[in-house]
Write an enzyme that holds these catalytic residues in place. Structure first.
Site, PDB file in Angstrom:
ATOM      1  N   LYS A 177      -8.009 -28.203 -11.469  1.00  0.00           N
ATOM      2  CA  LYS A 177      -7.124 -29.318 -11.817  1.00  0.00           C
ATOM      3  C   LYS A 177      -7.256 -29.583 -13.303  1.00  0.00           C
ATOM      4  CE  LYS A 177      -4.356 -32.285  -9.618  1.00  0.00           C
ATOM      5  NZ  LYS A 177      -3.587 -32.054  -8.388  1.00  0.00           N
TER       6      LYS A 177
HETATM    7  P1  NAD Z   1       5.081 -38.240 -10.088  1.00  0.00           P
HETATM    8  O1  NAD Z   1       4.590 -38.544 -11.431  1.00  0.00           O
HETATM    9  O2  NAD Z   1       6.291 -37.399  -9.941  1.00  0.00           O
HETATM   10  O3  NAD Z   1       5.319 -39.593  -9.261  1.00  0.00           O
HETATM   11  C1  NAD Z   1       4.323 -40.565  -9.091  1.00  0.00           C
HETATM   12  C2  NAD Z   1       4.988 -41.815  -8.537  1.00  0.00           C
HETATM   13  O4  NAD Z   1       3.980 -42.797  -8.281  1.00  0.00           O
HETATM   14  C3  NAD Z   1       5.975 -42.467  -9.499  1.00  0.00           C
HETATM   15  O5  NAD Z   1       7.012 -43.063  -8.764  1.00  0.00           O
HETATM   16  C4  NAD Z   1       5.123 -43.537 -10.167  1.00  0.00           C
HETATM   17  O6  NAD Z   1       5.905 -44.606 -10.703  1.00  0.00           O
HETATM   18  C5  NAD Z   1       4.278 -43.988  -9.013  1.00  0.00           C
HETATM   19  N1  NAD Z   1       3.026 -44.611  -9.430  1.00  0.00           N
HETATM   20  C6  NAD Z   1       2.233 -44.286 -10.468  1.00  0.00           C
HETATM   21  N2  NAD Z   1       1.177 -45.123 -10.545  1.00  0.00           N
HETATM   22  C7  NAD Z   1       1.311 -45.975  -9.506  1.00  0.00           C
HETATM   23  C8  NAD Z   1       0.545 -47.073  -9.049  1.00  0.00           C
HETATM   24  N3  NAD Z   1      -0.557 -47.460  -9.687  1.00  0.00           N
HETATM   25  N4  NAD Z   1       0.978 -47.722  -7.937  1.00  0.00           N
HETATM   26  C9  NAD Z   1       2.097 -47.332  -7.300  1.00  0.00           C
HETATM   27  N5  NAD Z   1       2.872 -46.312  -7.706  1.00  0.00           N
HETATM   28  C10 NAD Z   1       2.476 -45.639  -8.788  1.00  0.00           C
HETATM   29  O7  NAD Z   1       3.839 -37.549  -9.309  1.00  0.00           O
HETATM   30  P2  NAD Z   1       3.890 -36.647  -8.011  1.00  0.00           P
HETATM   31  O8  NAD Z   1       3.941 -35.228  -8.436  1.00  0.00           O
HETATM   32  O9  NAD Z   1       4.901 -37.190  -7.078  1.00  0.00           O
HETATM   33  O10 NAD Z   1       2.430 -36.892  -7.420  1.00  0.00           O
HETATM   34  C11 NAD Z   1       2.121 -38.013  -6.596  1.00  0.00           C
HETATM   35  C12 NAD Z   1       0.873 -37.711  -5.798  1.00  0.00           C
HETATM   36  O11 NAD Z   1       1.098 -36.537  -5.006  1.00  0.00           O
HETATM   37  C13 NAD Z   1      -0.376 -37.402  -6.619  1.00  0.00           C
HETATM   38  O12 NAD Z   1      -1.513 -37.835  -5.908  1.00  0.00           O
HETATM   39  C14 NAD Z   1      -0.370 -35.881  -6.688  1.00  0.00           C
HETATM   40  O13 NAD Z   1      -1.648 -35.349  -6.952  1.00  0.00           O
HETATM   41  C15 NAD Z   1       0.100 -35.561  -5.291  1.00  0.00           C
HETATM   42  N6  NAD Z   1       0.671 -34.230  -5.103  1.00  0.00           N
HETATM   43  C16 NAD Z   1       1.681 -33.771  -5.879  1.00  0.00           C
HETATM   44  C17 NAD Z   1       2.215 -32.515  -5.624  1.00  0.00           C
HETATM   45  C18 NAD Z   1       3.372 -31.973  -6.399  1.00  0.00           C
HETATM   46  O14 NAD Z   1       3.870 -30.905  -6.021  1.00  0.00           O
HETATM   47  N7  NAD Z   1       3.875 -32.627  -7.420  1.00  0.00           N
HETATM   48  C19 NAD Z   1       1.700 -31.735  -4.587  1.00  0.00           C
HETATM   49  C20 NAD Z   1       0.684 -32.246  -3.800  1.00  0.00           C
HETATM   50  C21 NAD Z   1       0.186 -33.500  -4.057  1.00  0.00           C
END
Ligand code: NAD
Length: 409
Positions: A97
């Protein structure tokens, strides 16, 4: 939390006492300083990280996040979870990561590009198609992956698309990678609903986070016909007892706007805390880790938690939720669709032969549903929560690899 989870599972599995510290150990961590000339001519220095938890089963794999929550410890925990996720799906990857401590909302596009390019230059010997392959995570996207690929390729003197996944399709990305995490979540949720005789279409859904993961699962479930009662972003949530029009909200988000500024009759603004404890059938934490803890777990009012985010539920909360009869589909299974299609992208890049969306989604469904079936079977046989069952499979495979390879020298 990541280490505590290993202890919990080690006890159930009766793991060799030598292997437990080995599984907790981080192979290597890199801390880099990233000086950037800002648009106003002032110099700013950011700190970035890239961590390899394990490369025992293959190259490291894991996203890069840009956020003010990023710390070396957070990145280490996220790298550990990536190892289990790759292993659970039996992908030939380890866990890694990366992240930068930065508020990307405060950067211009040019500043973001300079930050990404310099970060890539600093970690260049740590990444590569057979070393460690980054991907998008919180606040990073396909464009950022394109810049990383460009810096890496320029330094190596040839185009190397396989250094990152989640890149734009035009330069070696895979169709279906943007929706992959959401699609995987949908397939696993559907599989669990089938086991429990729940009709997914008639279930009420609440989603925290409206980014790549939260936005896609909202979109997929909305198009499927389920009712989404609430969604949120960093500044808070929006709720409607009649169900939200997700299409409208996604269009709003894609204009760079936040939900706090969206107003419509019958829509109510709520905080992220309220959202988590609002009654629903399926609660989807899809933002950040540590959202469901011993403080709010007792107030959670749903049947299923589908973990889109990594590490949203603490081990203490897991116990409380289990006692309340709530099924938690653990992150390493629920959101593994992203790494699965990243693997497909990596294979497509190596072969320079690109698949159709239909093939991507079919193969994704097969891998993810097979993993779910294995997890569900163990959880039933041994009377364990789904997380512990998933960890048993994931840790066993890594432990076996360590046993077969031995400890160097
Ligand atoms: P992103 O940046 O696209 O979206 C994150 C979302 O969460 C946004 O809407 C943001 O405004 C919101 N957010 C941020 N801080 C916040 C808070 N304190 N309280 C509430 N909402 C909040 O990120 P993402 O890629 O969607 O990732 C989200 C989660 O999913 C993370 O834990 C990431 O590790 C996990 N994840 C992502 C992927 C991927 O393919 N992108 C895959 C597996 C897991």
């Amino acid at each position: 939390m990541a280490k505590k989870q290993i202890d919990i599972v080690a006890e159930v599995m009766d793991l060799d006492s030598n292997i437990v510290p080995y599984l907790k150990r981080i192979e290597r961590s890199l801390i880099v300083s990233i000086p950037i000339m800002m648009d106003d001519g002032k110099l700013k220095i950011f700190e970035g990280y890239r961590v390899h938890h394990s490369t025992i089963r293959g190259p490291g794999k894991g996203g890069i996040r840009y956020s003010l929550n990023v710390t070396l410890d957070e990145v280490k925990a996220l790298a550990i979870w990536m190892t289990w996720k790759s292993s659970l799906l039996n992908l030939p990857f380890g866990g890694a990561k990366g992240g930068i401590f930065v508020d990307p909302l405060k950067l211009s596009k040019k500043e973001l590009e300079r930050l990404t390019r310099r970060y890539t230059a600093e970690i260049i010997n740590f990444i590569g198609p057979d070393i460690d392959i980054p991907a998008p995570d919180v606040n990073t996207n396909a464009q950022i992956m394109a810049w990383i690929m460009d810096v890496y390729s320029m330094q190596k003197g040839r185009t190397i698309p396989g250094v990152v996944t989640g890149k734009p399709i035009e330069i070696g990305g895979s169709v279906g990678r943007d929706s992959a995490t959401g699609m995987g979540m949908f397939y696993v949720l559907e599989a669990l609903c089938n086991k429990l005789n729940y009709d997914l279409k008639s279930m009420s859904i609440i989603i925290q986070g409206f980014g790549n993961v939260g936005g896609w699962i909202a979109n997929i479930l909305y198009n499927y016909g389920s009712k989404i009662f609430a969604v949120s972003d960093i500044f808070g949530g929006i709720y409607s007892e009649k169900g939200l029009n997700i299409k409208e909200l996604l269009e709003w988000r894609d204009q760079g706007k936040f939900l706090r500024d969206f107003n419509k009759n019958n829509y109510k603004h709520i905080s992220n805390e309220e959202l988590l404890t609002t009654k629903c059938d399926v609660l989807v934490p899809a933002a950040l880790e540590n959202q469901i803890t011993n403080i709010n777990a007792d107030k959670i009012n749903c049947k299923i938690i589908l973990e889109g985010a990594n590490g949203p539920t603490t081990p203490e909360a897991d116990k409380i939720l289990h006692n309340k009869g709530i099924f938690v589909i653990p992150d390493i299974l629920a959101n593994a669709g992203g790494v699965c299609v990243s693997y497909f992208e990596y294979i497509q890049d190596i072969h320079s032969y690109f698949w159709s969306l239909d093939r991507v989604n079919k193969e994704l469904k097969k891998i993810i549903v097979d993993a779910f079936e294995n997890v569900y079977k163990i959880s039933k046989e041994k009377n364990l929560i789904l997380r512990t069952a998933a960890y048993i499979i994931a840790l066993s495979r890594v432990a076996k690899a360590v046993e077969l390879r031995g400890i160097f020298p």
